[in-house]
Design an enzyme around this catalytic site. Structure first.
Site, PDB file in Angstrom:
ATOM      1  N   HIS A  90       0.846  -1.203   0.000  1.00  0.00           N
ATOM      2  CA  HIS A  90       0.000   0.000   0.000  1.00  0.00           C
ATOM      3  C   HIS A  90       0.871   1.239   0.000  1.00  0.00           C
ATOM      4  O   HIS A  90       1.892   1.295   0.673  1.00  0.00           O
ATOM      5  CB  HIS A  90      -0.967   0.012   1.184  1.00  0.00           C
ATOM      6  CG  HIS A  90      -0.316  -0.266   2.507  1.00  0.00           C
ATOM      7  ND1 HIS A  90       0.029  -1.538   2.908  1.00  0.00           N
ATOM      8  CD2 HIS A  90       0.067   0.554   3.493  1.00  0.00           C
ATOM      9  CE1 HIS A  90       0.589  -1.490   4.101  1.00  0.00           C
ATOM     10  NE2 HIS A  90       0.635  -0.224   4.477  1.00  0.00           N
ATOM     11  N   HIS A 141       1.041   5.104   0.952  1.00  0.00           N
ATOM     12  CA  HIS A 141       0.408   6.133   1.785  1.00  0.00           C
ATOM     13  C   HIS A 141       0.524   7.495   1.100  1.00  0.00           C
ATOM     14  O   HIS A 141       1.595   7.845   0.592  1.00  0.00           O
ATOM     15  CB  HIS A 141       1.136   6.285   3.126  1.00  0.00           C
ATOM     16  CG  HIS A 141       1.069   5.104   4.039  1.00  0.00           C
ATOM     17  ND1 HIS A 141       0.237   5.061   5.133  1.00  0.00           N
ATOM     18  CD2 HIS A 141       1.743   3.933   4.043  1.00  0.00           C
ATOM     19  CE1 HIS A 141       0.408   3.915   5.776  1.00  0.00           C
ATOM     20  NE2 HIS A 141       1.320   3.206   5.136  1.00  0.00           N
TER      21      HIS A 141
HETATM   22  P1  AMP Z   1       1.782   0.157   7.266  1.00  0.00           P
HETATM   23  O1  AMP Z   1       2.404   0.409   8.604  1.00  0.00           O
HETATM   24  O2  AMP Z   1       2.470   0.890   6.152  1.00  0.00           O
HETATM   25  O3  AMP Z   1       1.590  -1.317   6.991  1.00  0.00           O
HETATM   26  O4  AMP Z   1       0.352   0.829   7.357  1.00  0.00           O
HETATM   27  C1  AMP Z   1      -0.833   0.131   7.543  1.00  0.00           C
HETATM   28  C2  AMP Z   1      -1.900   1.176   7.588  1.00  0.00           C
HETATM   29  O5  AMP Z   1      -3.163   0.553   7.365  1.00  0.00           O
HETATM   30  C3  AMP Z   1      -2.001   1.915   8.927  1.00  0.00           C
HETATM   31  O6  AMP Z   1      -1.784   3.308   8.707  1.00  0.00           O
HETATM   32  C4  AMP Z   1      -3.426   1.613   9.395  1.00  0.00           C
HETATM   33  O7  AMP Z   1      -4.036   2.716  10.039  1.00  0.00           O
HETATM   34  C5  AMP Z   1      -4.122   1.251   8.104  1.00  0.00           C
HETATM   35  N1  AMP Z   1      -5.277   0.368   8.235  1.00  0.00           N
HETATM   36  C6  AMP Z   1      -5.310  -0.854   8.818  1.00  0.00           C
HETATM   37  N2  AMP Z   1      -6.550  -1.389   8.732  1.00  0.00           N
HETATM   38  C7  AMP Z   1      -7.320  -0.487   8.066  1.00  0.00           C
HETATM   39  C8  AMP Z   1      -8.688  -0.450   7.657  1.00  0.00           C
HETATM   40  N3  AMP Z   1      -9.527  -1.450   7.928  1.00  0.00           N
HETATM   41  N4  AMP Z   1      -9.117   0.642   6.992  1.00  0.00           N
HETATM   42  C9  AMP Z   1      -8.277   1.662   6.716  1.00  0.00           C
HETATM   43  N5  AMP Z   1      -6.978   1.681   7.067  1.00  0.00           N
HETATM   44  C10 AMP Z   1      -6.503   0.630   7.737  1.00  0.00           C
END
Ligand code: AMP
Length: 145
Positions: free
Chosen positions: A98, A100
């Site tokens: 993903h 950001h």
């Molecule tokens: P990372 O640390 O780059 O893996 O970021 C994962 C991101 O996914 C975090 O910023 C979380 O807040 C976000 N996240 C996890 N579950 C959900 C969800 N169900 N809907 C939206 N964002 C999510």
């Protein structure tokens, strides 16, 4: 597969969607660094960035950057960061790649802890040589993570 982002794509977990096409989906991060923080994901499951096909990766970057512009225009931000954590040591928590888009303000109080080391004499060229020996732009998806 028990992947939270695949479940979002399947509509099994609700989310606030911003953009969707055949290749990517963009939605609000549930725990934003700043309000308007977006995640852009490939619809096809990829644990990390290195196996994402170029067209999809390009779409992810384009959508994230255009949503960054929208955040500036619509929400009054000054700038934005694009960030991708690849692997848990890099801070990746959800193992579906993903990108950001973090909207930023001049005085938003958030600071990346970005350090700057220095190379010893000749060390940068040693690193260059090692990296280029293993760099394959078009390697097949197995073992590229
Ligand atoms: P990372 O640390 O780059 O893996 O970021 C994962 C991101 O996914 C975090 O910023 C979380 O807040 C976000 N996240 C996890 N579950 C959900 C969800 N169900 N809907 C939206 N964002 C999510």
């Amino acid at each position: 597969m028990n992947c939270v982002f695949c479940k979002i794509i399947q509509g099994e977990i609700p989310t606030v969607k911003l953009y969707e096409d055949d290749l990517v989906l963009a939605f609000l991060d549930i725990g934003p660094i700043n309000k308007g923080h977006v995640l852009v994901i490939p619809k096809e499951h990829h644990d990390g960035a290195a196996t994402i096909p170029e067209a999809t990766a390009g779409r992810m970057f384009r959508v994230a950057a255009r949503l960054g512009v929208a955040a500036k225009r619509a929400l009054g931000y000054d700038a934005f960061n694009l960030h991708l954590a690849n692997g848990s040591a890099a801070g990746q928590v959800v193992m579906h790649a993903h990108l950001h888009m973090v909207p930023r303000g001049v005085e938003d109080g958030f600071h990346w802890n970005w350090r700057q080391l220095a190379y010893a004499d000749g060390e940068a060229n040693e690193v260059q040589e090692k990296l280029l020996a293993k760099f394959h732009l078009d390697e097949d998806p197995d073992g590229t993570r």
